[in-house]
Each structure stands twice: as structure tokens, then as C-alpha cells.
Design a protein around this motif. Structure first.
Motif, PDB file in Angstrom:
ATOM      1  N   UNK A   1       1.052  -1.097   0.178  1.00 40.96           N
ATOM      2  CA  UNK A   1      -0.262   0.044   0.019  1.00 40.96           C
ATOM      3  C   UNK A   1       1.421   1.130  -0.434  1.00 40.96           C
ATOM      4  N   UNK A   2       0.628   2.227  -0.436  1.00 38.73           N
ATOM      5  CA  UNK A   2       1.434   3.623  -0.208  1.00 38.73           C
ATOM      6  C   UNK A   2       0.577   4.673  -0.646  1.00 38.73           C
ATOM      7  N   UNK A   3       0.543   5.285   0.619  1.00 39.51           N
ATOM      8  CA  UNK A   3      -0.290   6.887   0.982  1.00 39.51           C
ATOM      9  C   UNK A   3       0.670   8.265   0.907  1.00 39.51           C
ATOM     10  N   UNK A   4       0.492   8.649  -0.334  1.00 33.98           N
ATOM     11  CA  UNK A   4       1.309  10.153  -0.321  1.00 33.98           C
ATOM     12  C   UNK A   4       0.578  10.854  -1.654  1.00 33.98           C
TER      13      UNK A   4
ATOM     14  N   UNK B   1       3.448  -4.641   3.231  1.00 31.32           N
ATOM     15  CA  UNK B   1       4.796  -3.025   3.450  1.00 31.32           C
ATOM     16  C   UNK B   1       3.296  -2.282   3.065  1.00 31.32           C
ATOM     17  N   UNK B   2       3.558  -0.802   3.748  1.00 26.08           N
ATOM     18  CA  UNK B   2       3.075   0.183   3.710  1.00 26.08           C
ATOM     19  C   UNK B   2       3.266   1.181   3.704  1.00 26.08           C
ATOM     20  N   UNK B   3       3.811   2.171   3.100  1.00 23.29           N
ATOM     21  CA  UNK B   3       4.443   2.992   2.561  1.00 23.29           C
ATOM     22  C   UNK B   3       3.746   4.394   2.696  1.00 23.29           C
ATOM     23  N   UNK B   4       4.497   5.203   3.545  1.00 22.19           N
ATOM     24  CA  UNK B   4       3.815   6.544   3.367  1.00 22.19           C
ATOM     25  C   UNK B   4       4.558   8.070   3.543  1.00 22.19           C
TER      26      UNK B   4
END
Length: 217
Positions: free
Chosen positions: A103-106, A136-139
Motif C-alpha cells: 500500500x502507498x499513501x502519499x 509493506x505500507x509506505x507513507x
């Protein structure tokens, strides 16, 4: 504390090239295997299997090359900016072939090239932190000129990537740097080039990788 020792430019270039070749050799080899099946088989089921293998492997090879172009390549002139939306696209393409959910939050914003390259290289380190899969969670938070990155890695046997604590700061004494170990070393070079501090810690059974802008560190 041991002084940092930098790899020679030619050695670094060779190791990064080896890393890229290692990543794409598997899907390219699978394409070749599929073509061999088409040449040798008359069975329609086997031909259908071969076509599926070729399509899947071609997509995977393309995704890995697009990712490498941003993560390792020039991607524009010095001082160029990269759209975080483009970074997300290539990261998701890369992760389609990995075991972990992603997941990607940006924000959708332009960010300095080396900061984006650092973020993508941290995605690679995150995949090695969960070798048996997981999530894997990207912020990305903060102003694009001084962002903070957080990668939360969860999964069975999650671990801080090997030699991370030595290679990210660039301490090469008594550490063998090969095509795999060059990853944290290169991430460290990128971090120092854009004034960010990279760290990895165990949080229970999870691994948290962070990169913080020096102003916020």
C-alpha cells in the motif's frame, strides 16, 4: 566510530548494473523458455500455457526495468523533480511480482529526484525485510521539500535487512558488498545527498524503516 569508506565509482556502477541484471534475468529467462515451448510443442494446452508465461514474464520484465529507470537511472537532468504518482506506479508494478501486499499513501506532488530515488530504494529494502511475504505500507508526509518516509513491514520472520546498520552509513570495513548488499549502501548515499537520515528498528515483530529530513530529525 569507524570512518565511512566509499566504493570506487566504477565498483558502484558495476554493482548496480549487476543488481538490475539479477532482477530482470528471471523474467527474461522465462520468456525464452516460453518461446522454446512454442517452437517444440504442438499441444494446444501447452501453447496456451507458453503464451501466458510469455505475457506475464514480459509484463514483469517491463515493470522491473521501469522501476530501475527511476530507482537507479538518471531520470532527468541534475536537479530534476519526479511526480510521486509516477513513483507509485513503478513501485506497484515492481511489487506485483513480490510476495508482500503493498500500500502507498502519499500526496500527488513533485519531489526532488534523489528523494524519490531514495524512497524507491527503501521499497526494495522493505521487500528484503519480509522475505516470506506479508505487507509493506509506505507513507510520505510533510512538505515535498522536506519529507518524511515511513515503511511499515509486517510478516513472518520480519527482520532488519542484512548489514543495514553498517551499509546505510557507508561503513564498509569487514563487510562484503555484492549485488545484494549494494542496496542499503546506495540508499545511504542517496540519503546523505539529500540531507535525510535513514533508520530501521524492530517494533515487536514488525520492521519500521524511516527516512527523515534533517530539519525534522
Amino acid at each position: 566510530m569507524t570512518d565511512a569508506v566509499e566504493l570506487e565509482a566504477l565498483d558502484l556502477a558495476a554493482l548496480l548494473c549487476s543488481r538490475v541484471c539479477h532482477d530482470i534475468i528471471s523474467p527474461v529467462g522465462a520468456i525464452n523458455n516460453g518461446l522454446e515451448v512454442l517452437d517444440e510443442e504442438n499441444n494446444e494446452e501447452m501453447k496456451a500455457f507458453a503464451f501466458d508465461l510469455i505475457r506475464k514474464s514480459a509484463r514483469q520484465a517491463s515493470a522491473k526495468l521501469q522501476f530501475a529507470r527511476l530507482a537507479f537511472g538518471a531520470a532527468g537532468s541534475a536537479g530534476a523533480e519526479i511526480d510521486l504518482g509516477d513513483a507509485e506506479k513503478v513501485a506497484r508494478g515492481w511489487m506485483d511480482g513480490e510476495k508482500a501486499e503493498f500500500s502507498w499513501t502519499a500526496p500527488r506532488a513533485l519531489m526532488a529526484k534523489n528523494r524519490v530515488k531514495l524512497l524507491l530504494n527503501l521499497v526494495l529494502l522493505a521487500t528484503s525485510a519480509v522475505p516470506r511475504g506479508g505487507s509493506i505500507r509506505v507513507s510520505v508526509e510533510g512538505d515535498p521539500s522536506a519529507p518524511d518516509f515511513t515503511l511499515h513491514c509486517s510478516g513472518p520472520s520480519a527482520r532488519i535487512p542484512g548489514a543495514f546498520e553498517k551499509l546505510v552509513p557507508g561503513h564498509l570495513v569487514d563487510v562484503h558488498v555484492d549485488a545484494h548488499a549494494v542496496q542499503p549502501y546506495y540508499a545511504g548515499l542517496l540519503a546523505r545527498s539529500c540531507g535525510m537520515d535513514v533508520a530501521a528498528v524492530l517494533d515487536g515483530t514488525d520492521v519500521i524503516i524511516t527516512a527523515k529530513s534533517a530539519k525534522a530529525a
